[in-house]
Design a protein around this motif. Structure first.
Motif, PDB file in Angstrom:
ATOM      1  N   ILE A 243      -3.915   2.587  -1.701  1.00 54.20           N
ATOM      2  CA  ILE A 243      -4.397   3.866  -1.185  1.00 54.20           C
ATOM      3  C   ILE A 243      -4.289   3.892   0.342  1.00 54.20           C
ATOM      4  O   ILE A 243      -3.645   4.767   0.917  1.00 54.20           O
ATOM      5  CB  ILE A 243      -5.860   4.107  -1.597  1.00 54.20           C
ATOM      6  N   TYR A 244      -4.938   2.947   0.976  1.00 49.22           N
ATOM      7  CA  TYR A 244      -4.914   2.785   2.434  1.00 49.22           C
ATOM      8  C   TYR A 244      -4.998   1.311   2.754  1.00 49.22           C
ATOM      9  O   TYR A 244      -5.480   0.511   1.957  1.00 49.22           O
ATOM     10  CB  TYR A 244      -6.124   3.486   3.077  1.00 49.22           C
ATOM     11  N   TYR A 245      -4.558   0.980   3.958  1.00 57.10           N
ATOM     12  CA  TYR A 245      -4.737  -0.366   4.440  1.00 57.10           C
ATOM     13  C   TYR A 245      -5.106  -0.329   5.919  1.00 57.10           C
ATOM     14  O   TYR A 245      -4.951   0.699   6.581  1.00 57.10           O
ATOM     15  CB  TYR A 245      -3.492  -1.223   4.212  1.00 57.10           C
ATOM     16  N   SER A 246      -5.590  -1.461   6.385  1.00 58.71           N
ATOM     17  CA  SER A 246      -5.966  -1.578   7.794  1.00 58.71           C
ATOM     18  C   SER A 246      -5.526  -2.939   8.300  1.00 58.71           C
ATOM     19  O   SER A 246      -5.790  -3.956   7.664  1.00 58.71           O
ATOM     20  CB  SER A 246      -7.484  -1.427   7.943  1.00 58.71           C
ATOM     21  N   ALA A 247      -4.852  -2.943   9.446  1.00 60.01           N
ATOM     22  CA  ALA A 247      -4.369  -4.196  10.023  1.00 60.01           C
ATOM     23  C   ALA A 247      -5.404  -4.822  10.963  1.00 60.01           C
ATOM     24  O   ALA A 247      -5.304  -6.007  11.277  1.00 60.01           O
ATOM     25  CB  ALA A 247      -3.073  -3.964  10.794  1.00 60.01           C
ATOM     26  N   ALA A 248      -6.375  -4.043  11.402  1.00 60.81           N
ATOM     27  CA  ALA A 248      -7.411  -4.530  12.319  1.00 60.81           C
ATOM     28  C   ALA A 248      -8.418  -3.407  12.487  1.00 60.81           C
ATOM     29  O   ALA A 248      -8.202  -2.282  12.014  1.00 60.81           O
ATOM     30  CB  ALA A 248      -6.801  -4.927  13.659  1.00 60.81           C
ATOM     31  N   ALA A 249      -9.492  -3.695  13.173  1.00 62.30           N
ATOM     32  CA  ALA A 249     -10.479  -2.649  13.446  1.00 62.30           C
ATOM     33  C   ALA A 249      -9.804  -1.496  14.183  1.00 62.30           C
ATOM     34  O   ALA A 249      -8.986  -1.709  15.080  1.00 62.30           O
ATOM     35  CB  ALA A 249     -11.629  -3.215  14.271  1.00 62.30           C
ATOM     36  N   ASP A 250     -10.112  -0.291  13.752  1.00 64.72           N
ATOM     37  CA  ASP A 250      -9.589   0.948  14.336  1.00 64.72           C
ATOM     38  C   ASP A 250      -8.099   1.176  14.107  1.00 64.72           C
ATOM     39  O   ASP A 250      -7.510   2.080  14.706  1.00 64.72           O
ATOM     40  CB  ASP A 250      -9.879   1.014  15.846  1.00 64.72           C
ATOM     41  N   ILE A 251      -7.491   0.383  13.228  1.00 61.98           N
ATOM     42  CA  ILE A 251      -6.076   0.593  12.874  1.00 61.98           C
ATOM     43  C   ILE A 251      -5.982   0.752  11.367  1.00 61.98           C
ATOM     44  O   ILE A 251      -6.231  -0.197  10.616  1.00 61.98           O
ATOM     45  CB  ILE A 251      -5.192  -0.585  13.324  1.00 61.98           C
ATOM     46  N   THR A 252      -5.654   1.941  10.920  1.00 60.45           N
ATOM     47  CA  THR A 252      -5.508   2.199   9.492  1.00 60.45           C
ATOM     48  C   THR A 252      -4.223   2.968   9.242  1.00 60.45           C
ATOM     49  O   THR A 252      -3.691   3.623  10.148  1.00 60.45           O
ATOM     50  CB  THR A 252      -6.695   3.017   8.935  1.00 60.45           C
ATOM     51  N   ASP A 253      -3.737   2.884   8.020  1.00 60.86           N
ATOM     52  CA  ASP A 253      -2.517   3.619   7.681  1.00 60.86           C
ATOM     53  C   ASP A 253      -2.480   3.892   6.183  1.00 60.86           C
ATOM     54  O   ASP A 253      -3.161   3.217   5.398  1.00 60.86           O
ATOM     55  CB  ASP A 253      -1.274   2.851   8.104  1.00 60.86           C
ATOM     56  N   LYS A 254      -1.673   4.884   5.827  1.00 60.41           N
ATOM     57  CA  LYS A 254      -1.599   5.321   4.437  1.00 60.41           C
ATOM     58  C   LYS A 254      -0.793   4.347   3.599  1.00 60.41           C
ATOM     59  O   LYS A 254       0.161   3.732   4.055  1.00 60.41           O
ATOM     60  CB  LYS A 254      -0.951   6.705   4.376  1.00 60.41           C
ATOM     61  N   GLY A 255      -1.189   4.287   2.334  1.00 62.84           N
ATOM     62  CA  GLY A 255      -0.424   3.547   1.360  1.00 62.84           C
ATOM     63  C   GLY A 255       0.345   4.497   0.471  1.00 62.84           C
ATOM     64  O   GLY A 255       0.820   5.541   0.915  1.00 62.84           O
ATOM     65  N   GLU A 256       0.421   4.150  -0.783  1.00 65.41           N
ATOM     66  CA  GLU A 256       1.237   4.905  -1.744  1.00 65.41           C
ATOM     67  C   GLU A 256       0.570   6.197  -2.214  1.00 65.41           C
ATOM     68  O   GLU A 256       1.236   7.203  -2.426  1.00 65.41           O
ATOM     69  CB  GLU A 256       1.515   3.999  -2.947  1.00 65.41           C
ATOM     70  N   VAL A 257      -0.770   6.181  -2.360  1.00 69.63           N
ATOM     71  CA  VAL A 257      -1.479   7.335  -2.929  1.00 69.63           C
ATOM     72  C   VAL A 257      -2.690   7.711  -2.076  1.00 69.63           C
ATOM     73  O   VAL A 257      -3.830   7.624  -2.529  1.00 69.63           O
ATOM     74  CB  VAL A 257      -1.902   7.056  -4.395  1.00 69.63           C
ATOM     75  N   PRO A 258      -2.497   8.194  -0.853  1.00 73.25           N
ATOM     76  CA  PRO A 258      -3.629   8.427   0.057  1.00 73.25           C
ATOM     77  C   PRO A 258      -4.316   9.786  -0.077  1.00 73.25           C
ATOM     78  O   PRO A 258      -5.433   9.955   0.435  1.00 73.25           O
ATOM     79  CB  PRO A 258      -2.955   8.340   1.433  1.00 73.25           C
ATOM     80  N   ASP A 259      -3.694  10.729  -0.773  1.00 71.42           N
ATOM     81  CA  ASP A 259      -4.230  12.094  -0.782  1.00 71.42           C
ATOM     82  C   ASP A 259      -5.621  12.151  -1.400  1.00 71.42           C
ATOM     83  O   ASP A 259      -5.838  11.653  -2.509  1.00 71.42           O
ATOM     84  CB  ASP A 259      -3.279  13.026  -1.531  1.00 71.42           C
ATOM     85  N   GLY A 260      -6.548  12.802  -0.693  1.00 71.59           N
ATOM     86  CA  GLY A 260      -7.908  12.967  -1.181  1.00 71.59           C
ATOM     87  C   GLY A 260      -8.848  11.863  -0.747  1.00 71.59           C
ATOM     88  O   GLY A 260     -10.030  11.889  -1.083  1.00 71.59           O
ATOM     89  N   TYR A 261      -8.331  10.900   0.006  1.00 67.48           N
ATOM     90  CA  TYR A 261      -9.124   9.751   0.463  1.00 67.48           C
ATOM     91  C   TYR A 261      -9.115   9.676   1.990  1.00 67.48           C
ATOM     92  O   TYR A 261      -8.150  10.063   2.637  1.00 67.48           O
ATOM     93  CB  TYR A 261      -8.564   8.442  -0.090  1.00 67.48           C
ATOM     94  N   VAL A 262     -10.217   9.127   2.525  1.00 63.14           N
ATOM     95  CA  VAL A 262     -10.330   8.893   3.957  1.00 63.14           C
ATOM     96  C   VAL A 262     -10.903   7.490   4.153  1.00 63.14           C
ATOM     97  O   VAL A 262     -11.783   7.064   3.396  1.00 63.14           O
ATOM     98  CB  VAL A 262     -11.257   9.922   4.625  1.00 63.14           C
TER      99      VAL A 262
END
Lengths: 115, 115
Positions: free
Chosen positions: B46-65
């Protein structure tokens, strides 16, 4: 794009019999390969991984897997299955691009062990 | 010594409500991930994060935060839940310090039902 195929959705084996779970991957370079196990109601647990070196890798719980580049396969094996091995098994392929670790999971193979 | 925990473990909510799933890890891993697991689809990012304050979308991000203000926490919010978001949600973390894809450590999962 990387992908993983686990052709067997469900496998049934007798306790004490040998086991082989199939996994084929698609990736342009040398892949990072993983096998995870998921017991009912639990998260995934790493069984073993392959990054480089010896193509036959040993994991926990008596499992092993062999990387075959020519066949794009990473099959999981166990010589004698125990009833406690009943679970779902996921093969995964990973890559690193621009610092992001992209891991793609197969849809899983559910293992049933009968007495 | 908890490793990676998720809360709640089970949640039933109604369509249109906002829901937040919590994830906490004690290893100071740099990478964190949210997956959903659905029958026939395996795990999808859905989402991933490489570090604090760094996030990015995955395969199915719609509807999620997601957000990640602290290294150890990675909450997933469904802004307006829909029935299609009924699923089992897994949080995972990974060290990622050595480069290349590293094994991921999974939480126990949250089973979410949207009625």
């Amino acid at each position: 794009a990387q992908s993983v195929t686990q052709p067997d959705i469900h496998i049934t084996v007798s306790e004490g019999a040998s086991l082989e779970l199939r996994c084929n991957y698609s990736y342009g370079a040398t892949p990072y390969l993983f096998w995870y196990v998921q017991s009912p109601g639990q998260g995934l647990q790493l069984l073993l991984k392959y990054f480089s070196g010896d193509t036959l890798v040993q994991g926990i719980k008596g499992f092993e897997a062999e990387f075959k580049r020519s066949q794009s396969s990473f099959n999981l094996r166990k010589p004698s299955v125990h009833w406690s091995d009943a679970a779902e098994y996921f093969c995964a392929v990973g890559s690193s691009s621009g610092g992001y670790q992209k891991v793609t999971f197969g849809i899983g193979t559910k293992l049933q062990v009968i007495p | 010594d908890a490793g990676i925990t998720q809360s709640p473990r089970y949640k039933i909510t109604e369509t249109g409500r906002q829901v937040t799933l919590m994830c906490h890890q004690t290893w100071s891993h740099s990478y964190m991930f949210w997956y959903r697991q659905d029958l026939g689809h395996g795990l999808r990012l859905i989402y991933y994060s490489a570090a604090a304050d760094i996030t990015d979308k995955g395969e199915v991000p719609d509807g999620y935060v997601v957000s990640r203000s602290k290294t150890e926490n990675f909450p997933l919010t469904l802004e307006s839940a829909t029935r299609s978001q009924t699923s089992v949600y897994f949080c995972a973390s990974s060290g990622g310090l050595k480069g290349g894809a590293q094994e991921q450590y999974f939480g126990p999962g949250t089973r979410l039902t949207v009625t």
